[in-house]
Enzyme design. Sequence first.
Site, mmCIF file in Angstrom:
data_model
loop_
_atom_site.group_PDB
_atom_site.id
_atom_site.type_symbol
_atom_site.label_atom_id
_atom_site.label_comp_id
_atom_site.label_asym_id
_atom_site.label_seq_id
_atom_site.Cartn_x
_atom_site.Cartn_y
_atom_site.Cartn_z
ATOM 1 N N LYS A 1 -12.877 -5.735 11.600
ATOM 2 C CA LYS A 1 -13.593 -4.748 10.780
ATOM 3 C C LYS A 1 -14.994 -4.515 11.339
ATOM 4 O O LYS A 1 -15.510 -3.394 11.286
ATOM 5 C CB LYS A 1 -13.627 -5.221 9.330
ATOM 6 C CG LYS A 1 -12.219 -5.206 8.718
ATOM 7 C CD LYS A 1 -12.143 -6.015 7.453
ATOM 8 C CE LYS A 1 -10.734 -5.984 6.867
ATOM 9 N NZ LYS A 1 -10.543 -6.980 5.807
ATOM 10 N N VAL B 1 -11.256 -0.642 6.686
ATOM 11 C CA VAL B 1 -12.391 -1.544 6.444
ATOM 12 C C VAL B 1 -12.689 -1.552 4.951
ATOM 13 O O VAL B 1 -12.956 -0.511 4.356
ATOM 14 C CB VAL B 1 -13.656 -1.090 7.210
ATOM 15 C CG1 VAL B 1 -14.831 -2.023 6.896
ATOM 16 C CG2 VAL B 1 -13.400 -1.043 8.699
ATOM 17 N N VAL C 1 0.835 -1.210 0.000
ATOM 18 C CA VAL C 1 0.000 0.000 0.000
ATOM 19 C C VAL C 1 0.868 1.258 0.000
ATOM 20 O O VAL C 1 0.653 2.181 -0.799
ATOM 21 C CB VAL C 1 -0.961 0.016 1.217
ATOM 22 C CG1 VAL C 1 -1.897 1.208 1.129
ATOM 23 C CG2 VAL C 1 -1.751 -1.289 1.305
ATOM 24 N N VAL D 1 -6.424 20.383 -2.668
ATOM 25 C CA VAL D 1 -6.285 20.627 -1.233
ATOM 26 C C VAL D 1 -6.189 22.130 -0.941
ATOM 27 O O VAL D 1 -6.723 22.617 0.059
ATOM 28 C CB VAL D 1 -5.011 19.915 -0.694
ATOM 29 C CG1 VAL D 1 -4.740 20.293 0.751
ATOM 30 C CG2 VAL D 1 -5.140 18.410 -0.838
ATOM 31 N N ASP E 1 -10.095 -11.409 11.106
ATOM 32 C CA ASP E 1 -9.974 -10.194 10.296
ATOM 33 C C ASP E 1 -11.349 -9.521 10.149
ATOM 34 O O ASP E 1 -11.493 -8.314 10.342
ATOM 35 C CB ASP E 1 -9.390 -10.581 8.929
ATOM 36 C CG ASP E 1 -9.355 -9.426 7.956
ATOM 37 O OD1 ASP E 1 -8.425 -8.618 8.029
ATOM 38 O OD2 ASP E 1 -10.278 -9.318 7.112
ATOM 39 N N ARG F 1 11.983 -0.530 7.300
ATOM 40 C CA ARG F 1 12.964 -1.282 8.097
ATOM 41 C C ARG F 1 14.308 -1.325 7.382
ATOM 42 O O ARG F 1 15.355 -1.190 7.966
ATOM 43 C CB ARG F 1 12.477 -2.715 8.307
ATOM 44 C CG ARG F 1 11.544 -2.856 9.475
ATOM 45 C CD ARG F 1 11.080 -4.276 9.608
ATOM 46 N NE ARG F 1 10.321 -4.675 8.433
ATOM 47 C CZ ARG F 1 9.264 -5.480 8.466
ATOM 48 N NH1 ARG F 1 8.854 -5.963 9.616
ATOM 49 N NH2 ARG F 1 8.618 -5.799 7.375
ATOM 50 N N GLY G 1 -5.656 -4.914 -1.996
ATOM 51 C CA GLY G 1 -4.833 -4.526 -3.143
ATOM 52 C C GLY G 1 -4.106 -3.226 -2.824
ATOM 53 O O GLY G 1 -4.671 -2.342 -2.170
ATOM 54 N N GLU H 1 -3.988 -14.505 4.151
ATOM 55 C CA GLU H 1 -2.934 -13.874 4.945
ATOM 56 C C GLU H 1 -1.856 -14.926 5.218
ATOM 57 O O GLU H 1 -2.121 -16.143 5.129
ATOM 58 C CB GLU H 1 -3.515 -13.421 6.298
ATOM 59 C CG GLU H 1 -4.616 -12.407 6.197
ATOM 60 C CD GLU H 1 -4.176 -10.997 6.563
ATOM 61 O OE1 GLU H 1 -2.990 -10.800 6.854
ATOM 62 O OE2 GLU H 1 -5.035 -10.103 6.529
ATOM 63 N N LYS I 1 -6.199 -1.965 10.368
ATOM 64 C CA LYS I 1 -7.436 -2.425 11.039
ATOM 65 C C LYS I 1 -7.146 -3.069 12.391
ATOM 66 O O LYS I 1 -7.907 -2.894 13.344
ATOM 67 C CB LYS I 1 -8.180 -3.404 10.142
ATOM 68 C CG LYS I 1 -7.393 -4.663 9.859
ATOM 69 C CD LYS I 1 -7.654 -5.262 8.511
ATOM 70 C CE LYS I 1 -6.468 -6.103 8.102
ATOM 71 N NZ LYS I 1 -6.346 -6.349 6.704
HETATM 72 P P1 NAP Z 1 3.496 -4.597 3.781
HETATM 73 O O1 NAP Z 1 3.497 -4.828 2.302
HETATM 74 O O2 NAP Z 1 3.915 -5.699 4.689
HETATM 75 O O3 NAP Z 1 4.429 -3.333 4.068
HETATM 76 C C1 NAP Z 1 4.800 -2.925 5.355
HETATM 77 C C2 NAP Z 1 5.801 -1.797 5.245
HETATM 78 O O4 NAP Z 1 6.034 -1.289 6.550
HETATM 79 C C3 NAP Z 1 7.153 -2.219 4.667
HETATM 80 O O5 NAP Z 1 7.627 -1.240 3.800
HETATM 81 C C4 NAP Z 1 8.053 -2.326 5.909
HETATM 82 O O6 NAP Z 1 9.396 -1.972 5.685
HETATM 83 C C5 NAP Z 1 7.438 -1.281 6.812
HETATM 84 N N1 NAP Z 1 7.623 -1.611 8.242
HETATM 85 C C6 NAP Z 1 7.118 -2.659 8.906
HETATM 86 N N2 NAP Z 1 7.524 -2.640 10.189
HETATM 87 C C7 NAP Z 1 8.319 -1.561 10.310
HETATM 88 C C8 NAP Z 1 9.044 -0.996 11.374
HETATM 89 N N3 NAP Z 1 9.066 -1.569 12.590
HETATM 90 N N4 NAP Z 1 9.747 0.154 11.146
HETATM 91 C C9 NAP Z 1 9.751 0.724 9.926
HETATM 92 N N5 NAP Z 1 9.074 0.229 8.871
HETATM 93 C C10 NAP Z 1 8.366 -0.894 9.063
HETATM 94 O O7 NAP Z 1 2.050 -4.124 4.285
HETATM 95 P P2 NAP Z 1 0.815 -3.612 3.382
HETATM 96 O O8 NAP Z 1 0.141 -4.769 2.745
HETATM 97 O O9 NAP Z 1 1.244 -2.454 2.569
HETATM 98 O O10 NAP Z 1 -0.201 -3.115 4.542
HETATM 99 C C11 NAP Z 1 0.010 -1.901 5.230
HETATM 100 C C12 NAP Z 1 -1.207 -1.625 6.123
HETATM 101 O O11 NAP Z 1 -2.362 -1.508 5.299
HETATM 102 C C13 NAP Z 1 -1.533 -2.756 7.130
HETATM 103 O O12 NAP Z 1 -2.009 -2.193 8.320
HETATM 104 C C14 NAP Z 1 -2.642 -3.530 6.444
HETATM 105 O O13 NAP Z 1 -3.507 -4.186 7.356
HETATM 106 C C15 NAP Z 1 -3.378 -2.409 5.744
HETATM 107 N N6 NAP Z 1 -4.151 -2.832 4.595
HETATM 108 C C16 NAP Z 1 -3.553 -3.507 3.575
HETATM 109 C C17 NAP Z 1 -4.298 -3.913 2.494
HETATM 110 C C18 NAP Z 1 -3.661 -4.655 1.346
HETATM 111 O O14 NAP Z 1 -4.386 -5.054 0.416
HETATM 112 N N7 NAP Z 1 -2.368 -4.864 1.338
HETATM 113 C C19 NAP Z 1 -5.680 -3.630 2.451
HETATM 114 C C20 NAP Z 1 -6.274 -2.907 3.495
HETATM 115 C C21 NAP Z 1 -5.487 -2.514 4.567
HETATM 116 P P3 NAP Z 1 10.391 -2.852 4.734
HETATM 117 O O15 NAP Z 1 9.832 -2.663 3.373
HETATM 118 O O16 NAP Z 1 11.730 -2.265 4.883
HETATM 119 O O17 NAP Z 1 10.258 -4.256 5.240
#
Ligand code: NAP
Length: 436
Positions: free
Chosen positions: A206, A133, A17, A36, A202, A48, A308, A191, A106
């Site tokens: 929500k 959500v 995201v 804006v 999950d 990280r 997505g 997941e 969430k």
């Molecule tokens: P992701 O692909 O796992 O990405 C997580 C990112 O956060 C990575 O860039 C990671 O860094 C960074 N990160 C994690 N822990 C960290 C820390 N301790 N310090 C600094 N950076 C850190 O996750 P995502 O799928 O984008 O999801 C992000 C959020 O959106 C989550 O809360 C998820 O529930 C929500 N969400 C996601 C979706 C979806 O479809 N993906 C849909 C709805 C909501 P690195 O890259 O260096 O590892």
Amino acid sequence: MNEYRDLRVALLGCGSVGAQVARLLLEHGDELTARVGARLTLAGIAVRDVNSKRDVDLPIELFTTDAERLVQGADIVVELMGGIEPAKSLITLALQGGADVVTANKALIAAHGKELSATAEQVGAQLLFEASVAAAIPILRPLSESLVGDHITRVMGIVNGSTNYILDRMDRFGDSAEDAAKVASDLGFLEADPTLDVEGFDAAQKATILARIAFHTEVPEAAVHREGITKITAEQIEAAKHAGLVIKLLAIAERVTGSDDTEGVSVRVYPALLRRDHPLATVYEGKNAVFVEAEAAGELMFYGAGAGGAETASAVLGDLVSAARRHIVGGPGIIGSLHADLPVLPVGEIITSYQIMLEVRDEPGVLAKVATILAEHGVSAASVEQNTSKGAAGHAALIIGTHAAREADLASTVAALANDSAVTEVLSVLRMEGAA
Ligand code: NAP
């Protein structure tokens, strides 16, 4: 050319995201500035590992591992790291410093949303979480703004794409539960820990967020009645189909009046039967939808992608623009108030109907016995179908559809049926939802 004020945006996380949010911010910078009335400047991206390969080409100098420092200089913080910590501490730090916060997290909002919203309120900052959500689908803003003058009675959603994908394959392609789960897993729908999806965790997270926004009431995750889809069988799917029904995993938040006239809310997640002409019945594959019923507005349906990177980023950007506009104008944010503070009633208090499948002895008087047990518990049958071709020799399958009754009465009816000598097995019990 207008002189625009700069708003510094700190992005925490650059995964599926976060990378899309960064791309959209950079690609659509001028357009967003005009919308804006201020320039949204991407001040930095905390991750990280700054050297990780990203989905999107982004200037390396934007990356940092010092999230705290990045947050401290920001006007708006966009948290897309996921998990509870360090996300919670960083959001708290941002809010206490007067920054507005947008998040899609969430898990964090379900567990700590009340506390974080209180922190935001204390300092007059905004905490927005539309993407938490059903990702791309605008649902929290319609509930908290567009419908705020109405009286919402029920919110019923398909909010977990993976389980919808599995149930849909079983229904439309005749897959077994195992085969459907394997396809979902191969396509990356589940997941990393599939229990979060298939056991309904999950969806329950929500559901708490939906309930909080729709009913201005704090609903702890532990108060959500939760059942997953792991016990759903191909036979149940077939029987539902035969009856013109479909099984969907539903997250439901509803106003209910308890047996002692207490006004409260019920929040629950379980696989339930829907009539095939219900709008939620045609939500296929991994799509999400939320069906809202309100006193004046009537029935509304919100449908779209529930996951997505780009899809979720769309909702995040919407919150970001909204936060930025208010940042310029000033005044308190749109903080969902918890003033109603309704009690969360146990699942036994809900009024619903059941479809009960029994294996019974195929002998005279059995139907009458079953009818007597139902009547003794104040439950009436809407339909009874007998099938002698199913089950062991000398046995028959009985499918009973009940009229609406209180869940506690339905549950004790099933317990009494299970104990009766005429019934050899309770094959299936499913709730039926979506009736007026
Ligand atoms: P992701 O692909 O796992 O990405 C997580 C990112 O956060 C990575 O860039 C990671 O860094 C960074 N990160 C994690 N822990 C960290 C820390 N301790 N310090 C600094 N950076 C850190 O996750 P995502 O799928 O984008 O999801 C992000 C959020 O959106 C989550 O809360 C998820 O529930 C929500 N969400 C996601 C979706 C979806 O479809 N993906 C849909 C709805 C909501 P690195 O890259 O260096 O590892």
